[in-house]
Design a protein around this motif. Sequence first.
Motif, mmCIF file in Angstrom:
data_model
loop_
_atom_site.group_PDB
_atom_site.id
_atom_site.type_symbol
_atom_site.label_atom_id
_atom_site.label_comp_id
_atom_site.label_asym_id
_atom_site.label_seq_id
_atom_site.Cartn_x
_atom_site.Cartn_y
_atom_site.Cartn_z
ATOM 1 N N LEU A 22 117.788 32.567 -0.507
ATOM 2 C CA LEU A 22 118.410 33.715 -1.174
ATOM 3 C C LEU A 22 119.932 33.617 -1.145
ATOM 4 C CD1 LEU A 22 116.156 36.637 0.103
ATOM 5 C CD2 LEU A 22 116.320 35.770 -2.236
ATOM 6 N N TYR A 23 120.493 33.256 0.017
ATOM 7 C CA TYR A 23 121.950 33.112 0.125
ATOM 8 C C TYR A 23 122.468 32.069 -0.866
ATOM 9 C CZ TYR A 23 122.075 35.767 4.544
ATOM 10 O OH TYR A 23 121.991 36.731 5.502
ATOM 11 N N ALA A 24 121.704 31.013 -1.081
ATOM 12 C CA ALA A 24 122.128 29.945 -1.991
ATOM 13 C C ALA A 24 122.243 30.446 -3.436
ATOM 14 C CB ALA A 24 121.163 28.774 -1.918
ATOM 15 N N GLN A 25 121.554 31.537 -3.757
ATOM 16 C CA GLN A 25 121.592 32.085 -5.108
ATOM 17 C C GLN A 25 122.771 33.034 -5.326
ATOM 18 O OE1 GLN A 25 117.766 33.747 -6.261
ATOM 19 N NE2 GLN A 25 116.726 32.239 -4.982
ATOM 20 N N LEU A 26 123.427 33.440 -4.267
ATOM 21 C CA LEU A 26 124.540 34.387 -4.374
ATOM 22 C C LEU A 26 125.840 33.662 -4.697
ATOM 23 C CD1 LEU A 26 123.774 36.581 -1.244
ATOM 24 C CD2 LEU A 26 123.289 37.117 -3.638
ATOM 25 N N ALA A 31 129.679 32.594 -4.345
ATOM 26 C CA ALA A 31 130.564 32.454 -3.185
ATOM 27 C C ALA A 31 131.669 33.503 -3.264
ATOM 28 C CB ALA A 31 131.163 31.056 -3.152
ATOM 29 N N LEU A 32 131.943 34.134 -2.135
ATOM 30 C CA LEU A 32 133.004 35.128 -2.062
ATOM 31 C C LEU A 32 133.941 34.761 -0.925
ATOM 32 C CD1 LEU A 32 130.852 38.380 -2.321
ATOM 33 C CD2 LEU A 32 132.182 37.317 -4.141
ATOM 34 N N ALA A 33 135.204 34.969 -1.112
ATOM 35 C CA ALA A 33 136.174 34.737 -0.043
ATOM 36 C C ALA A 33 136.256 36.001 0.814
ATOM 37 C CB ALA A 33 137.538 34.410 -0.627
ATOM 38 N N CYS A 34 136.206 35.826 2.124
ATOM 39 C CA CYS A 34 136.306 36.959 3.037
ATOM 40 C C CYS A 34 137.765 37.402 3.106
ATOM 41 C CB CYS A 34 135.813 36.576 4.429
ATOM 42 S SG CYS A 34 136.005 37.898 5.635
ATOM 43 N N LEU A 35 137.986 38.679 2.831
ATOM 44 C CA LEU A 35 139.327 39.236 2.910
ATOM 45 C C LEU A 35 139.531 40.040 4.190
ATOM 46 C CD1 LEU A 35 139.679 40.455 -0.781
ATOM 47 C CD2 LEU A 35 140.497 38.315 0.224
#
Length: 70
Positions: free
Chosen positions: A23-27, A29-33
Motif C-alpha cells: 500500500l505504501y508503494a502506491q502512495l 512520495a511526500l517530503a516531511c516538513l
Amino acid sequence: MSPRPAAPGRQELGEAVERLEQLYAQLPALACLGLCEHSCDEHIDASTAERQRLLAAGVDLDALPARLPT
C-alpha cells in the motif's frame, strides 16, 4: 468477560507488514516538513514500527520541534 484474542504470530505479522508495504508503494512520495503537530495543534504519536520506517527514510520525529516559533 470474553477471552482476549491471541496475538498474531510472526507469519501473520510479516504478511500484514508486506501488505502495508504494498500500500505504501502506491502512495506518492511526500517530503516531511515537520509540521504535523503544528498543523493539527496536538501531539501525533507513532508506533515503534512507524518510527523505524520514518528513520529509514531520514525523518527523526524526536529531532523535529514540537512547535514552530511564532
